[in-house]
Design a protein around this motif. Structure first.
Motif, PDB file in Angstrom:
ATOM      1  N   MET B   1       0.896  -1.115   0.011  1.00 44.17           N
ATOM      2  CA  MET B   1       0.012   0.004  -0.129  1.00 44.17           C
ATOM      3  C   MET B   1       0.882   1.087  -0.148  1.00 44.17           C
ATOM      4  O   MET B   1       1.784   1.638   0.847  1.00 44.17           O
ATOM      5  CB  MET B   1      -0.815  -0.206   1.452  1.00 44.17           C
ATOM      6  N   GLU B  15      -7.552  -2.740  -9.353  1.00 38.81           N
ATOM      7  CA  GLU B  15      -8.178  -3.192  -8.191  1.00 38.81           C
ATOM      8  C   GLU B  15      -9.528  -2.995  -8.470  1.00 38.81           C
ATOM      9  O   GLU B  15      -9.951  -2.203  -9.227  1.00 38.81           O
ATOM     10  CB  GLU B  15      -7.724  -2.684  -6.860  1.00 38.81           C
ATOM     11  N   LEU B  19     -11.188  -4.642  -2.646  1.00 38.26           N
ATOM     12  CA  LEU B  19     -10.320  -4.060  -2.047  1.00 38.26           C
ATOM     13  C   LEU B  19     -10.486  -3.337  -0.774  1.00 38.26           C
ATOM     14  O   LEU B  19      -9.936  -3.553   0.009  1.00 38.26           O
ATOM     15  CB  LEU B  19      -9.440  -2.857  -2.994  1.00 38.26           C
ATOM     16  N   PRO B  20     -11.821  -2.780  -0.898  1.00 40.49           N
ATOM     17  CA  PRO B  20     -12.060  -2.485   0.640  1.00 40.49           C
ATOM     18  C   PRO B  20     -12.297  -3.718   1.672  1.00 40.49           C
ATOM     19  O   PRO B  20     -12.616  -4.800   1.080  1.00 40.49           O
ATOM     20  CB  PRO B  20     -13.712  -1.807   0.346  1.00 40.49           C
ATOM     21  N   ALA B 167     -10.564   1.114  -8.270  1.00 40.12           N
ATOM     22  CA  ALA B 167     -10.448   1.191  -6.924  1.00 40.12           C
ATOM     23  C   ALA B 167      -9.982   2.454  -6.250  1.00 40.12           C
ATOM     24  O   ALA B 167      -8.934   3.038  -7.209  1.00 40.12           O
ATOM     25  CB  ALA B 167     -10.226   0.066  -6.191  1.00 40.12           C
ATOM     26  N   GLN B 169      -8.347   4.782  -2.762  1.00 41.86           N
ATOM     27  CA  GLN B 169      -8.250   4.871  -1.413  1.00 41.86           C
ATOM     28  C   GLN B 169      -8.160   6.306  -1.001  1.00 41.86           C
ATOM     29  O   GLN B 169      -7.554   7.190  -1.503  1.00 41.86           O
ATOM     30  CB  GLN B 169      -7.102   4.178  -0.887  1.00 41.86           C
ATOM     31  N   THR B 171      -8.141   8.948   2.928  1.00 43.11           N
ATOM     32  CA  THR B 171      -7.972   8.770   4.248  1.00 43.11           C
ATOM     33  C   THR B 171      -9.305   9.641   5.179  1.00 43.11           C
ATOM     34  O   THR B 171      -9.331  10.987   4.713  1.00 43.11           O
ATOM     35  CB  THR B 171      -6.508   9.473   4.835  1.00 43.11           C
ATOM     36  N   ILE B 176      -7.719   4.529   6.678  1.00 42.65           N
ATOM     37  CA  ILE B 176      -7.916   4.268   5.174  1.00 42.65           C
ATOM     38  C   ILE B 176      -9.317   3.774   4.974  1.00 42.65           C
ATOM     39  O   ILE B 176      -9.653   2.821   5.231  1.00 42.65           O
ATOM     40  CB  ILE B 176      -6.703   3.482   4.864  1.00 42.65           C
ATOM     41  N   SER B 178     -11.477   2.501   1.654  1.00 46.65           N
ATOM     42  CA  SER B 178     -11.167   2.109   0.080  1.00 46.65           C
ATOM     43  C   SER B 178     -12.593   2.124  -0.458  1.00 46.65           C
ATOM     44  O   SER B 178     -13.846   1.834   0.153  1.00 46.65           O
ATOM     45  CB  SER B 178     -10.669   0.768   0.105  1.00 46.65           C
ATOM     46  N   GLY B 180     -14.449   0.448  -3.929  1.00 48.66           N
ATOM     47  CA  GLY B 180     -13.894  -0.224  -5.249  1.00 48.66           C
ATOM     48  C   GLY B 180     -15.327  -0.516  -6.001  1.00 48.66           C
ATOM     49  O   GLY B 180     -16.631  -0.298  -5.628  1.00 48.66           O
ATOM     50  N   THR B 202     -17.418  -0.293  -0.486  1.00 47.55           N
ATOM     51  CA  THR B 202     -16.724   0.483   0.566  1.00 47.55           C
ATOM     52  C   THR B 202     -16.848   0.111   1.732  1.00 47.55           C
ATOM     53  O   THR B 202     -17.738  -0.356   2.305  1.00 47.55           O
ATOM     54  CB  THR B 202     -17.072   2.120   0.275  1.00 47.55           C
ATOM     55  N   ALA B 246     -14.239   0.151   7.797  1.00 47.51           N
ATOM     56  CA  ALA B 246     -12.802   1.071   7.993  1.00 47.51           C
ATOM     57  C   ALA B 246     -12.770   1.830   9.284  1.00 47.51           C
ATOM     58  O   ALA B 246     -11.765   2.593   9.979  1.00 47.51           O
ATOM     59  CB  ALA B 246     -12.664   2.004   6.927  1.00 47.51           C
TER      60      ALA B 246
END
Lengths: 408, 408
Positions: B1, B15, B19-20, B167, B169, B171, B176, B178, B180, B202, B246
């Motif tokens: 990452m 991705e 990914l999430p 995908a 990402q 913050t 993080i 994500s 996708g 997500t 997340a």
């Protein structure tokens, strides 16, 4: 001339704008196209009452502006001048100056007032008219060797593969009244008249406001119900001249034969509209969509137009694929609130969708029907009493070929 | 990452939906298509908040009805099951029964409540699902050998020539997050989502109403701004799942990073939308129309859609013909009141129309630009401050070929 009974509309497939009394027409090559005829005219012996309908495109071409302004003066014209090969559209101030100049030159040749000449153009957008060639053409076009209705019908064509003509006769007040029409249009054709020119003449005696009413009514049922590719052009117009030489009592909505006149006019305009649809760029088939049982005329028209405008329906018919799902899907996005369970769809004589479900079909039979040159799609909404018919054509390799290279 | 700074949207082109955190996906061949994968799933470790947007076609297919009804219960789902090869559309009562049965079977395999499973279908219209094959597939699909995000992306395709994925990402609150996405769509694509399926996952923590607001906003700017052929299908939907793993503070419109989340979601949806437009049936080019200076967002969108939907513009670009007249004509019939003299149109870096007149161009230069794979058309209306972007593709021989034979 054949004899015929009252209320009959007698059709002359090989006649056109010069059948009604007091009209002559002609055409020539003046150099806008490489070889083909590109300049044509219609002239009436006397000034004629006129009605016009025009493109809804905001970028109306110069000749449309000039013609509308001229017609507004007296609601009369005596002549129409048409050129093909150049649309005189998106040509700014100079385009307007040129259109007025052409009008003046042709009026001078005829010895009539300028505003009695309508000017129309079709062809490439955004190039100025080659005025030298046009003016030289206008000086010669009235010469006897160019006078021929057939020349006119050729001179108005662009990507058209054939001429479009028809004429009818009816009897009003014991007088024979004729209505003749010629049109061009092949691509950029969509409801609300796209790159389509229609010329209709009649020797009927009729006042301007009734003539305009008749033309608008009939246009909504005919020229505005055809589509080739969904594009609405800058140059479309239909002009209807009525010179009164048939000497019937003036037609109004109260005249006992008003419906007969409307019927005759509709036969002419519907025939021209169908011929334009069938000659759509690259087309191999005429598609006719009949919608019944709608809760309003507008709803019926919207459903018909959605089907006839669908690229997926058009390609399926080109491929003789009885793909009724695409028809149903087009009905579903037409914007009209449909009740799926009351909807019935047929391709020709074959029901394909009813009671919310596909009907069993013998695919080979429907495929065979789709090989014909005219394909009918019948839609029954079962929601009311209004109906409409729309016409279009299939979408083929040749449409792509023509439009990937031809500069309109 | 990679590491990245606040406010940055980091893009992962390779991705997608897995990914999430907390999502897995897979796909297999169960026999709806001849050989290719035709059944896929996405599963979240925990129930996820969900938002959906659906086709405006009146003939919504059975799986859409089932999914909407199920989502309405809790605004949560935990799994999505997709089949290709059969749309389960126009299949009446039996189609609904079948969709509910599939939902139940997959819920049983997962050991979750039925209404936590969304079902979606794409493919031929009007045929019943082959339930034996589907049910046999559902019994096996969760086996380890089928678990692979790549299988899912394959299993959802119909006439698509490539998978569509992306995908990102971002913050949020130091965590993080994500997002996708995977999508399918190639023909029957039009503003308002036609035969298009979009799946976005997500791990963000966000409430249902805000998730739905975000999806609708972004869909209007992305999926609803693409067209391939103007047909709107019976089966389109976009589903957006948010499982909260997340562990950010719950996102709302008041959260300081709301705009960043919206931006990330837009990057995902815009990328998928452009990939669908570029993979339009038979297409060789992506066309992007940017409209600026409109008096409203809707006006800008209407102008963009008119251009991108024009068969004449699409064929001209296929033929690398700098035919700006067709662009101007499409703007003219878009329904938006345009002022011709303030309009400016450019093809890439080449101004072609300004001050009501064509600009002088070196035709060979523009032609060369039109040979690129992505073509930009820029329209400045100079009437206000709103803008919009629309995407589409050229119209080619292969579009006709695919649709004259493929049964959708």
């Amino acid at each position: 001339m054949p004899t015929f009974s009252k209320n009959e509309v007698v059709i002359f497939e090989e006649e056109s704008i010069a059948l009604p009394a007091g009209y002559r027409a002609g055409g020539m090559h003046c150099g806008l196209k490489r070889k083909k005829l590109d300049l044509g005219y219609i002239v009436s012996d006397v000034p004629a009452t006129v009605a016009g309908v025009y493109t809804t495109n905001i970028f109306q071409a110069a000749p449309l502006l000039v013609t509308q302004e001229s017609i507004a003066k007296e609601n009369m014209i005596q002549a129409i001048l048409v050129n093909s090969g150049n649309a005189n559209a998106c040509t700014g101030e100079q385009g307007l100056i040129d259109a007025f100049e052409i009008q003046k030159e042709f009026a001078n040749e005829l010895g009539i007032k300028e505003h009695l000449v309508a000017v129309t153009s079709t062809g490439v957008i955004g190039e100025l008219l080659p005025m030298d060639r046009l003016k030289a053409g206008i000086k010669q076009i009235l010469h006897e060797e160019h006078e021929d209705e057939a020349n006119f019908k050729q001179a108005i064509l662009t990507t058209d593969t054939c001429i479009k003509q028809i004429a009818v006769q009816i009897t009003i007040d014991g007088k024979i009244v004729s209505i003749g029409g010629a049109a061009k249009g092949s691509g950029m054709i969509h409801p609300n008249m796209a790159t389509m020119l229609g010329f209709v003449t009649t020797d009927a005696n009729i006042a301007h406001e009734d003539l305009l009413y008749a033309l608008k009514e009939v246009t909504n049922q005919t020229f505005n119900m055809i589509t080739v590719d969904g594009d609405t052009s800058t140059n479309d117009m239909v002009l209807l001249m009525a010179n009164g030489i048939a000497d019937n009592n003036q037609l109004t909505k109260e005249h006992p034969d008003w419906d007969l006149f409307m019927n005759g006019l509709k036969v002419v305009c519907e025939s021209l509209a169908k011929k334009i649809a069938k000659d759509g760029e690259g087309a191999t088939k005429l598609i006719e969509v009949q919608v019944g049982g709608a809760f309003s005329t507008n709803a019926a028209r919207a459903v018909g137009k959605a089907i006839i405008s669908s690229n997926l329906v058009k390609t399926a018919i080109y491929g003789t694929d009885p793909n009724w799902g695409r028809i149903v899907s087009a009905i579903g996005y037409s914007g009209v609130p449909i009740e799926p369970n009351t909807l019935k769809v047929s391709i020709g004589a074959f029901p394909v969708f009813e009671n919310g479900l596909p009907c069993p079909i013998v695919e080979a039979d429907v495929k065979k029907y789709l090989e014909l040159e005219t394909i009918k799609i019948l839609v029954e909404l079962n929601q009311g009493e209004y109906n409409a018919t729309a016409w279009g054509c299939d979408l083929t390799y040749d449409y792509v070929k023509i439009n990937a290279s031809y500069r309109t």
